[in-house]
Design an enzyme around this catalytic site. Structure first.
Site, PDB file in Angstrom:
ATOM      1  N   GLU A 181       0.789  -1.148   0.013  1.00 22.41           N
ATOM      2  CA  GLU A 181      -0.177  -0.060  -0.044  1.00 22.41           C
ATOM      3  C   GLU A 181       0.897   1.165  -0.010  1.00 22.41           C
ATOM      4  O   GLU A 181       0.585   2.162  -0.704  1.00 22.41           O
ATOM      5  CB  GLU A 181      -0.729   0.088   1.195  1.00 22.41           C
ATOM      6  N   PHE A 182       1.989   1.155   0.845  1.00 20.46           N
ATOM      7  CA  PHE A 182       2.930   2.254   0.906  1.00 20.46           C
ATOM      8  C   PHE A 182       3.516   2.679  -0.490  1.00 20.46           C
ATOM      9  O   PHE A 182       3.483   3.646  -1.074  1.00 20.46           O
ATOM     10  CB  PHE A 182       3.760   1.874   1.919  1.00 20.46           C
ATOM     11  N   ASP A 183       3.901   1.709  -0.998  1.00 19.16           N
ATOM     12  CA  ASP A 183       4.559   1.733  -2.339  1.00 19.16           C
ATOM     13  C   ASP A 183       3.558   2.315  -3.492  1.00 19.16           C
ATOM     14  O   ASP A 183       3.999   3.089  -4.160  1.00 19.16           O
ATOM     15  CB  ASP A 183       5.199   0.395  -2.844  1.00 19.16           C
ATOM     16  N   SER A 193      18.548   2.943  -3.109  1.00 19.41           N
ATOM     17  CA  SER A 193      17.688   1.854  -3.154  1.00 19.41           C
ATOM     18  C   SER A 193      17.369   1.189  -4.362  1.00 19.41           C
ATOM     19  O   SER A 193      18.119   1.553  -5.319  1.00 19.41           O
ATOM     20  CB  SER A 193      16.043   2.497  -2.605  1.00 19.41           C
ATOM     21  N   LEU A 194      16.599   0.290  -4.649  1.00 21.06           N
ATOM     22  CA  LEU A 194      16.233  -0.267  -5.903  1.00 21.06           C
ATOM     23  C   LEU A 194      14.827   0.182  -6.441  1.00 21.06           C
ATOM     24  O   LEU A 194      13.980   0.524  -5.533  1.00 21.06           O
ATOM     25  CB  LEU A 194      16.337  -1.754  -5.440  1.00 21.06           C
ATOM     26  N   GLU A 204      18.822 -12.904  -7.175  1.00 18.14           N
ATOM     27  CA  GLU A 204      18.755 -13.272  -5.633  1.00 18.14           C
ATOM     28  C   GLU A 204      17.618 -12.821  -5.004  1.00 18.14           C
ATOM     29  O   GLU A 204      16.725 -12.154  -5.322  1.00 18.14           O
ATOM     30  CB  GLU A 204      20.151 -12.580  -5.135  1.00 18.14           C
ATOM     31  N   LYS A 257      15.534 -11.054  -2.046  1.00 15.67           N
ATOM     32  CA  LYS A 257      15.330  -9.779  -1.544  1.00 15.67           C
ATOM     33  C   LYS A 257      15.086  -9.960   0.032  1.00 15.67           C
ATOM     34  O   LYS A 257      14.029 -10.342   0.285  1.00 15.67           O
ATOM     35  CB  LYS A 257      14.411  -8.805  -2.151  1.00 15.67           C
ATOM     36  N   ASP A 294      14.409  -9.236   3.831  1.00 14.79           N
ATOM     37  CA  ASP A 294      13.644  -8.194   4.538  1.00 14.79           C
ATOM     38  C   ASP A 294      14.192  -7.868   6.038  1.00 14.79           C
ATOM     39  O   ASP A 294      13.517  -8.328   6.927  1.00 14.79           O
ATOM     40  CB  ASP A 294      12.084  -8.624   4.364  1.00 14.79           C
ATOM     41  N   ARG A 351      21.977   2.239   6.959  1.00 15.20           N
ATOM     42  CA  ARG A 351      21.871   3.171   5.559  1.00 15.20           C
ATOM     43  C   ARG A 351      21.610   4.649   6.005  1.00 15.20           C
ATOM     44  O   ARG A 351      21.900   5.543   5.263  1.00 15.20           O
ATOM     45  CB  ARG A 351      20.743   2.558   5.027  1.00 15.20           C
ATOM     46  N   GLU A 410      22.107  -7.494   4.490  1.00 13.76           N
ATOM     47  CA  GLU A 410      20.899  -7.145   5.232  1.00 13.76           C
ATOM     48  C   GLU A 410      20.965  -7.632   6.716  1.00 13.76           C
ATOM     49  O   GLU A 410      21.469  -9.065   6.864  1.00 13.76           O
ATOM     50  CB  GLU A 410      19.797  -7.571   4.392  1.00 13.76           C
ATOM     51  N   TYR A 445      26.525  -7.490  -1.653  1.00 17.87           N
ATOM     52  CA  TYR A 445      27.117  -6.259  -2.691  1.00 17.87           C
ATOM     53  C   TYR A 445      28.428  -5.719  -2.384  1.00 17.87           C
ATOM     54  O   TYR A 445      28.605  -5.311  -1.004  1.00 17.87           O
ATOM     55  CB  TYR A 445      26.186  -4.987  -2.485  1.00 17.87           C
ATOM     56  N   LYS A 468      20.028  -8.401 -10.747  1.00 18.36           N
ATOM     57  CA  LYS A 468      21.315  -7.312 -11.026  1.00 18.36           C
ATOM     58  C   LYS A 468      21.791  -7.908 -12.153  1.00 18.36           C
ATOM     59  O   LYS A 468      22.179  -9.036 -12.544  1.00 18.36           O
ATOM     60  CB  LYS A 468      22.169  -7.432  -9.814  1.00 18.36           C
ATOM     61  N   LYS A 491       8.808  -7.279  -6.039  1.00 22.11           N
ATOM     62  CA  LYS A 491       8.252  -7.606  -4.632  1.00 22.11           C
ATOM     63  C   LYS A 491       7.191  -8.506  -4.708  1.00 22.11           C
ATOM     64  O   LYS A 491       6.365  -8.579  -5.547  1.00 22.11           O
ATOM     65  CB  LYS A 491       8.016  -6.428  -3.989  1.00 22.11           C
ATOM     66  N   CYS A 551     -14.659  -0.637  31.255  1.00 23.33           N
ATOM     67  CA  CYS A 551     -14.001  -2.052  30.916  1.00 23.33           C
ATOM     68  C   CYS A 551     -15.183  -3.177  30.853  1.00 23.33           C
ATOM     69  O   CYS A 551     -16.074  -3.001  31.329  1.00 23.33           O
ATOM     70  CB  CYS A 551     -13.278  -2.365  32.464  1.00 23.33           C
ATOM     71  N   CYS A 600     -15.122  -5.426  34.348  1.00 18.27           N
ATOM     72  CA  CYS A 600     -15.268  -4.937  35.693  1.00 18.27           C
ATOM     73  C   CYS A 600     -16.224  -3.609  35.607  1.00 18.27           C
ATOM     74  O   CYS A 600     -16.642  -3.194  36.411  1.00 18.27           O
ATOM     75  CB  CYS A 600     -13.977  -4.626  36.467  1.00 18.27           C
ATOM     76  N   CYS A 603      -7.925  -0.083  31.801  1.00 16.63           N
ATOM     77  CA  CYS A 603      -8.684  -0.323  32.910  1.00 16.63           C
ATOM     78  C   CYS A 603      -7.805  -0.064  34.144  1.00 16.63           C
ATOM     79  O   CYS A 603      -6.983  -0.725  34.406  1.00 16.63           O
ATOM     80  CB  CYS A 603      -9.299  -1.734  33.030  1.00 16.63           C
ATOM     81  N   CYS A 620     -10.452  -5.897  39.074  1.00 14.22           N
ATOM     82  CA  CYS A 620     -10.411  -6.439  37.557  1.00 14.22           C
ATOM     83  C   CYS A 620     -10.139  -7.867  37.337  1.00 14.22           C
ATOM     84  O   CYS A 620      -8.876  -8.036  37.268  1.00 14.22           O
ATOM     85  CB  CYS A 620      -9.990  -5.345  36.547  1.00 14.22           C
TER      86      CYS A 620
END
Ligand code: IVH
Length: 692
Positions: A43-45, A90-91, A120, A122, A124, A143, A180, A233, A295, A319, A414, A417, A432, A438
């Site tokens: 989602e971020f990408d 980065s890649l 190769e 990747k 994480d 980095r 990594e 690398y 690569k 990815k 809560c 309780c 709580c 509780c």
């Protein structure tokens, strides 16, 4: 498009750009600083790409501070920074096979000659740059922002697979190797299980755990966490071969851990087969991977292809899609933990995800629920990706029923309780506050107390504890010691045999060392490691109870958060009474050996020794300090408690102590402090010198 339509769409783009920048800044912060991302990488990408596309169309909206203008920073306080000799780029990422084909085609036409692609995995984790000179590791740098990173050499040295000195071979005199740092799945699971027990926040995935670990200021903690590393690398002026693959094989011979899953391919079909194979096989690897890196193998050809602003043209990352599934949200329940923290849990229509059936997912806290705008009956995406605990990442709005279900709201009271929940400033969780009555908090504290790493009492699982609690036999941890064989044997499912086992375990627990008793009583933020540190430096429960914030924070590793929690624990009369009952029962309340002539008179004190002495040698004074719970440190600083000053103390030390208002304590006074009468036998290691 007419003028008016163009202006309108321009306005929309502008608004979207602003919105995306704001969102991505927040996600960046969560990812790099808090180590707890709220959205998936995918989602971020996707958002980053959307922003990048819009910015390309609107150069007039350029902003040097846009999230697209930097490669994320992991710089943190407390480390020295160092500039990378070659920037850490980065890649380019893609989730799409067609884009891999396009890249291959582009490389082929740019080179216009045969080439090989090294495929190769990747990995994480977090990238690291290691500098070797004359075959020795001299520096390790994270980095950071790509230009400069944190120097973490001492932490890196604790990673067993990283060679400190290379195997004899023809390695270049000076080179850099990048790779990594990873936390293997097994270590990650163990670490999170421990953190769960001490109610510390869990790491979302092994990458965050590895990064959190490497940023620890204490290398001893890093060493315990069992990190791993793969190198991928090699950089330097005089590398042995023209091929990247061949250089990595050479590096493997010098002693580096290099992946044995690398493969050289000549055709796009071979590349695609490699991707397809690892898309499923990666699940059997001991560490997390999130894609494949391709690569161009020849360094000469890499040079021809060159670099773009932030990434090389000679490489690309494919990815893997994080695995996710669509399912229905049936209800939301709220769980109360032993510290009173309330966790919202989504109950889902069961669905298969990465080989297991998922029925529940964590919703973390009120902010996450609000951000998702969840309604009961919604179709939601659940994702596991690198995480163990599945989470809901998105609501599928298209399939929201016409008759929309109730909006999910965080509760005010809560569920167990009825107490009104509270939220501490700066914390995401609701609590709580009813610690004394509780039920899940009481039972949780007892479960923690008897657990293996705490008092290690056999036969007392959560169900048995619940039985005792329901029967009114135990309502706090000390009550366990009043249980009788008759009490236990009359419980359903428990006979005389279990009674005798349980009682044996309870009796045996009286021998459990003090540091584990300290962990077992469940002071917030006092996990196993902190308990050990406290036990070692303060020596007894009484010393810890009497230590104020200042004494506690003077101990290495103990920050204000932990110190505050200890002081507040002992500030509650009920806790003091409980500890007194446990003491009367006969639990170990002192570090072994501490009672035999040892004390805690110097508990929490950092002491510098300077000058020469009459009654004991410096070595003996060092021992005396430690025996009495103090710490001998070499340099005078703001945190020094006092200087044990003999005669001939250096003038610069004296000046420094004076300027920082650090008291000087002479020998006689010091011996009085630790309850030793100075005899008249001079220290025979030194000449008789004037007293200070
Ligand atoms: S090569 C010039 N190889 O992916 C690029 N990177 O987005 C040099 N990574 O920061 C990197 N596995 O942390 C390379 N086999 C691999 C990798 C790899 C993981 C990470 C690395 C880098 C990021 C790029």
């Amino acid at each position: 498009m007419g003028n008016f339509a163009r202006i309108l769409s321009g306005m929309e783009d502008r608004q979207r750009i602003m919105e995306l920048r704001q969102l991505l800044h927040r996600y960046n912060q969560q990812y790099y600083v808090q180590n707890s991302p709220e959205v998936s990488d995918f989602e971020f990408d996707a958002l980053m790409r959307e922003l990048s596309g819009l910015e390309d169309r609107h150069p007039e909206l350029y902003d040097a501070n846009s999230p697209t203008q930097r490669v994320g920073s992991d710089l943190s306080k407390g480390f020295v920074q160092s500039k990378h000799r070659y920037p850490m780029l980065s890649l380019d990422n893609t989730y799409n096979e067609q884009e891999v084909r396009d890249w291959f085609q582009r490389v082929s036409s740019l080179l216009n000659e045969d080439f090989e692609v090294c495929c190769e995995l990747k990995y994480d984790g977090l990238s690291i740059s290691l500098i070797y000179e004359d075959g020795k590791l001299v520096k390790a740098v994270t980095r950071g922002d790509g230009v400069q990173g944190d120097v973490v050499t001492d932490n890196i040295r604790t990673i067993r697979c990283i060679p400190l000195v290379l195997q004899p071979g023809s390695y270049p005199e000076s080179f850099e190797i990048r790779g990594e740092v990873l936390m293997p799945w097994t270590s990650f699971e163990r670490l999170n299980a421990e953190r769960e027990l001490s109610e510390e926040p869990l790491f979302a995935n092994p990458r965050n755990a590895a990064s959190g670990t490497l940023k620890q200021l204490n290398p001893a903690v890093v060493a315990q966490r069992q990190l791993d590393a793969y190198l991928y690398y090699l950089l330097g002026e005089k590398l042995p071969e023209d091929g990247h693959y061949e250089n990595m094989m050479a590096a493997a011979n010098w002693g580096f851990k290099v992946s044995d899953r690398m493969k050289k391919c000549r055709t796009i079909q071979e590349v695609m087969d490699y991707i397809a194979y690892w898309d499923t096989e990666r699940r059997n690897l001991p560490v997390a991977t999130d894609g494949i890196v391709l690569k161009v193998n020849s360094l000469r050809q890499q040079q021809i292809l060159g670099f773009k602003a932030k990434s090389p043209r000679w490489a690309i990352a494919y990815k893997f899609q994080a695995e996710r599934q669509l399912t229905r949200l049936e209800s939301v329940s709220f769980q109360v933990g032993r510290t009173g923290a309330v966790t919202p849990v989504a109950n889902l229509e069961p669905v298969q995800l990465s080989g297991t059936v998922v029925k529940r997912a964590t919703l973390h806290n009120a902010d996450i629920i609000e951000g998702l705008d969840l309604h009961i009956g919604d179709m939601v995406y659940v994702e596991k990706g690198g995480e163990i605990i599945p989470k809901i990442t998105e609501v599928d709005l298209d399939s929201r029923p016409m008759l929309i279900g109730d909006k999910v709201r965080f509760i005010d009271t809560c569920p167990e309780c009825g107490a009104k929940l509270i939220r501490y400033p700066g914390e995401a969780a609701h609590y709580c506050p009813n610690t004394s009555s509780c039920p899940p908090q009481i039972k949780g504290r007892i479960e923690h107390f008897v657990s293996r790493k705490a008092m290690n009492m056999d036969g007392l699982g959560p169900e048995t504890i619940d039985l005792f609690y329901q029967a009114g036999l135990v309502s706090d941890i000390a009550d366990i010691y009043s249980l009788t064989a008759k009490d236990i044997a009359r419980m359903e499912r428990l006979g005389e045999k279990s009674a005798s086992n349980i009682l044996k375990g309870i009796e045996k627990s009286k021998q459990v060392p003090f540091e584990r008793v300290l962990y077992a009583i469940g002071i917030r933020f006092v996990g196993e490691t902190v308990a050990k540190i406290l036990a070692r430096s303060l020596g007894s429960m009484t010393a810890i109870r009497n230590a104020g914030l200042e004494t506690l924070t003077a101990i290495d590793e103990i920050g204000e958060k932990i110190a505050g929690s200890i002081v507040s624990f002992f500030g509650q009369p009920a806790n003091v009474a409980l500890v007194e009952r446990l003491t009367a029962i006969g639990l170990q309340m002192e570090t072994a050996g501490q009672s035999e002539g040892q004390g805690s008179a110097l508990a929490g004190k950092s002491i510098v020794i300077s000058g020469v002495f009459e009654h004991h040698s410096r070595e003996e004074y060092k021992e005396l300090i430690e025996k009495n719970g103090g710490k001998n440190v070499s340099g005078i600083s703001g945190t020094t408690s006092f200087v044990l000053a003999g005669s001939n103390m250096g003038p610069s030390k004296r000046e420094k102590a004076q300027s920082l208002d650090i008291p000087l304590v002479d020998e006689t006074e010091f011996l009085k402090m630790i309850g030793e009468k100075p005899d008249n036998t001079p220290n025979n290691n030194n000449e008789l010198l004037l007293p200070f």
